[in-house]
Scaffold this active site. Structure first.
Site, PDB file in Angstrom:
ATOM      1  CB  VAL A   1      -0.991   0.134   1.110  1.00  0.00           C
ATOM      2  CG1 VAL A   1      -2.164  -1.027   1.172  1.00  0.00           C
ATOM      3  CG2 VAL A   1      -0.218  -0.134   2.479  1.00  0.00           C
ATOM      4  N   GLY A   2       2.077   1.150   0.213  1.00  0.00           N
ATOM      5  CA  GLY A   2       3.016   2.329   0.303  1.00  0.00           C
ATOM      6  C   GLY A   2       4.422   2.099   0.598  1.00  0.00           C
TER       7      GLY A   2
ATOM      8  CG  LEU B   1       6.823  -2.540   1.399  1.00  0.00           C
ATOM      9  CD1 LEU B   1       6.536  -1.503  -0.006  1.00  0.00           C
ATOM     10  CD2 LEU B   1       7.589  -3.753   0.568  1.00  0.00           C
TER      11      LEU B   1
ATOM     12  CG  ASP C   1       7.631  14.552   7.446  1.00  0.00           C
ATOM     13  OD1 ASP C   1       7.671  15.573   6.794  1.00  0.00           O
ATOM     14  OD2 ASP C   1       7.838  13.337   7.099  1.00  0.00           O
TER      15      ASP C   1
END
Length: 364
Positions: free
Chosen positions: A26-27, A33, A141
């Site tokens: 998914v990302g 990962l 962030d």
């Protein structure tokens, strides 16, 4: 001893306990990962994040340890929660969290947001920040891709890998440029929780407009774009600049007046403009705090002072200045993981109530 199974995802070996099945990517981030999976124990979908080579360097070990400690400590409805963590036989670390269907970046690129969704999402972001900041933590962030959302509009802030202690001498150049507060660009130090408020303001503006507010090509261009809207920084902000080169650059810019935000956000609610004005302030000391922003008229449909909790205790940053070898970080990590599982066993049956306020209807 847990049984481990291996799977190849994008050329990366996922080595996870047999509790988790149906892995789907998914990302991908700089340090790991993320895959979706099914938790066979609970039947619920989860996100499994593999931390790549956490013990390859002391810096990566410390970063991973910091994220683990933060995820263990921060327990709030609008912060991603850790449900499991393990070290595989190959010595990779896996964080398992709840799975939310999308993130704000994907949402913003797929559709314009209606007012009630903007209000509810901003409310939850600020509600999470109030808690995080009260714990003595700065996210550093905050950006749309770090804000996860499910089909019920529940929102959770994630990715605390760069988070740091509240410290007037913070150093570094960390957050994604578009959402980066000017004090980080100007001084490279002396910043605090207000940097997250600036990032939240940029996200708020992006929800209103459907595009980034300050899409700088580099940090020089970024700062120039900010001054076009907000005007030249006040003298006391300029006096706080530590770098001679930065000071020369700022003084070389043409003098600019602050533009009324109502001119830029012509279709926005006046209360939205007023809150944005209070968040987008050059002088960080004059920027509105998360708790104050929650009480603003724009967020009145969701504001509930009895349900906007602060942290019960400050986060313990005593490890943060430590310069330790990998093996020591590894031992500390094992200890934290063991402690996490002991706490989870003791707390079985304790459930966080999901979602703040009442979500707007019609979101799909």
């Amino acid at each position: 001893m847990a049984e481990f199974v291996r799977a190849q995802i994008f050329g990366t070996t996922f080595e996870i306990t047999s509790r988790y099945t149906d892995l789907q990517p998914v990302g991908m981030g700089a340090f790991g990962l993320v895959c979706s999976a099914k938790d066979q124990l609970t039947g619920q979908p989860v996100a499994v994040k593999k931390i790549m080579k956490p013990f390859s360097t002391p810096v990566l070990s410390k970063r991973t340890y910091r994220e683990l400690k933060l995820l263990k400590h921060l327990r709030h409805e609008n912060i991603i929660s850790l449900s499991d963590i393990f070290i595989s036989p190959l010595e990779d670390i896996y964080f398992v969290t709840e799975l939310l269907g999308t993130d704000l970046h994907r949402l913003l690129t797929s559709r314009p947001l209606e007012k009630q969704f903007i209000q509810y999402f901003l409310y939850q972001i600020l509600r999470g920040l109030k808690y995080v900041h009260s714990a003595g933590v700065v996210h550093r962030d905050l950006k749309p891709s770090n804000i996860l959302i499910n089909e019920n509009c529940d929102l959770k802030i994630c990715d605390f890998g760069l988070a740091r202690i509240q410290d007037p001498q913070m150093t570094g150049y960390v957050s994604t440029r578009y959402y980066r507060a000017p004090e980080i660009m100007l001084t490279w130090q002396k910043y605090d929780v207000e940097v997250d408020i600036w990032s939240a303001a940029c996200i708020f503006a992006e929800m209103l407009e459907g595009k980034p507010l300050f899409p700088g090509k580099d940090h020089v261009n970024q700062f120039s774009i900010i001054t076009e809207l907000l005007g030249t920084p006040p003298d006391d902000v300029i006096r706080g600049i530590c770098s001679e080169n930065t000071l020369r650059f700022v003084k070389s810019l043409p003098k600019r007046e602050r533009q009324p935000l109502a001119n830029k956000f012509k279709n926005a609610d006046p209360d939205a403009i007023d809150l944005l004005e209070r968040m987008l302030v050059f002088d960080s000391k004059k920027r509105i705090r998360a708790g104050e922003a929650l009480a603003h008229e724009y967020l009145a449909p969701y504001h509930d002072p009895t349900d906007e909790p602060e942290a019960q205790e400050k986060f313990d940053w005593s490890f943060n200045d430590a310069d330790l070898p990998v093996d020591t970080w590894k031992i500390m990590m094992y200890s934290e993981i063991l402690d996490f599982h002991n706490i989870e066993q003791a707390n079985e049956g304790e459930v966080l109530v999901e979602g703040a306020g009442t979500a707007p209807q019609g979101f799909a």
